[in-house]
Design a protein around this motif. Structure first.
Motif, PDB file in Angstrom:
ATOM      1  N   MET A 261       0.849  -1.191   0.000  1.00  0.00           N
ATOM      2  CA  MET A 261       0.000   0.000   0.000  1.00  0.00           C
ATOM      3  C   MET A 261       0.883   1.240   0.000  1.00  0.00           C
ATOM      4  N   TYR A 262       0.441   2.261  -0.659  1.00  0.00           N
ATOM      5  CA  TYR A 262       1.133   3.527  -0.713  1.00  0.00           C
ATOM      6  C   TYR A 262       0.162   4.577  -0.193  1.00  0.00           C
ATOM      7  N   PRO A 263       0.215   4.903   1.091  1.00  0.00           N
ATOM      8  CA  PRO A 263      -0.758   5.834   1.665  1.00  0.00           C
ATOM      9  C   PRO A 263      -0.794   7.142   0.890  1.00  0.00           C
ATOM     10  N   GLY A 264      -1.968   7.579   0.557  1.00  0.00           N
ATOM     11  CA  GLY A 264      -2.154   8.852  -0.126  1.00  0.00           C
ATOM     12  C   GLY A 264      -2.055   8.788  -1.627  1.00  0.00           C
ATOM     13  N   GLY A 265      -1.091   8.072  -2.149  1.00  0.00           N
ATOM     14  CA  GLY A 265      -0.947   8.019  -3.588  1.00  0.00           C
ATOM     15  C   GLY A 265       0.414   7.531  -4.022  1.00  0.00           C
ATOM     16  N   LYS A 266       0.692   7.752  -5.297  1.00  0.00           N
ATOM     17  CA  LYS A 266       1.922   7.193  -5.872  1.00  0.00           C
ATOM     18  C   LYS A 266       2.240   7.953  -7.155  1.00  0.00           C
ATOM     19  N   ILE A 267       3.521   8.036  -7.474  1.00  0.00           N
ATOM     20  CA  ILE A 267       3.952   8.502  -8.789  1.00  0.00           C
ATOM     21  C   ILE A 267       4.374   7.259  -9.559  1.00  0.00           C
ATOM     22  N   VAL A 268       3.743   7.048 -10.720  1.00  0.00           N
ATOM     23  CA  VAL A 268       4.001   5.855 -11.525  1.00  0.00           C
ATOM     24  C   VAL A 268       4.610   6.294 -12.854  1.00  0.00           C
ATOM     25  N   ARG A 269       5.680   5.609 -13.258  1.00  0.00           N
ATOM     26  CA  ARG A 269       6.345   5.898 -14.531  1.00  0.00           C
ATOM     27  C   ARG A 269       6.171   4.716 -15.477  1.00  0.00           C
ATOM     28  N   VAL A 270       5.848   5.027 -16.723  1.00  0.00           N
ATOM     29  CA  VAL A 270       5.622   4.002 -17.746  1.00  0.00           C
ATOM     30  C   VAL A 270       6.346   4.444 -19.013  1.00  0.00           C
ATOM     31  N   THR A 271       7.015   3.492 -19.678  1.00  0.00           N
ATOM     32  CA  THR A 271       7.682   3.776 -20.950  1.00  0.00           C
ATOM     33  C   THR A 271       7.057   2.916 -22.043  1.00  0.00           C
ATOM     34  N   PRO A 272       6.193   3.512 -22.879  1.00  0.00           N
ATOM     35  CA  PRO A 272       5.609   2.735 -23.978  1.00  0.00           C
ATOM     36  C   PRO A 272       6.641   2.486 -25.066  1.00  0.00           C
TER      37      PRO A 272
END
Length: 165
Positions: free
Chosen positions: A3-14
């Motif tokens: 779990m990541y309380p509050g939120g998360k920064i997610v990175r994706v490379t298409p």
């Protein structure tokens, strides 16, 4: 899954085509945004989105979010998805990138774009994201709406600021 309380920064490379794109072409079909929601089938809020391009060409584009994987068409060709497939993707929304309004042009070897940044309002309009039942991933696909870039296969990194609800 942690779990990541509050939120998360997610990175994706298409993965991209290395041939020149045209206006209206599919930049990439759905890629998963892992842990976009905290619970299976859950909802989160996209509070910001950025695109880091290792290419200095400005583009305009629409990023389309969906619960299920969505194939808009052949990459580097016009989006010709059927209406049944479009509906089956369970689209949750879209954000627009205006490359002329939202880019840092003072980086020598790339650009950072603030996606859906409205220069007149100077803010991002948040939207809800939802995962399919049993999943914590949300999907994003993209269509070019202006510009004719030629990109390397890994030239773009997407950065999502996600608040868990």
């Amino acid at each position: 899954m942690g779990m990541y309380p509050g939120g998360k920064i997610v990175r994706v490379t298409p993965t991209l085509s290395t041939d020149a794109y045209g206006d209206g072409d599919v930049l990439f079909n759905s890629v998963a945004i892992p842990n976009a929601v905290s619970n299976r089938g859950g909802v989160s809020k996209l509070t910001g989105m950025f695109m880091l391009s290792q290419n200095t060409t400005a583009i305009d584009a629409y990023f389309i979010f969906s619960e299920n994987s969505l194939t808009l068409g052949t990459i580097n060709a016009t989006a010709n998805i059927s209406d049944a497939d479009l509906e089956a993707g369970n689209i949750t929304g879209a954000v627009h990138l205006d490359g002329s309004e939202s880019s840092t042009s003072h980086i020598d070897n790339g650009r950072l774009f603030n996606v859906a940044y409205n220069a007149s309002d100077e803010q991002f309009a948040p939207q809800l994201l939802q995962a399919a039942e049993g999943s914590t991933s949300v999907y994003v696909a993209c269509i070019i709406t202006g510009g004719t870039p030629t990109l390397a296969a890994d030239d773009i990194d997407l950065i999502f600021h996600i608040e868990y609800l």
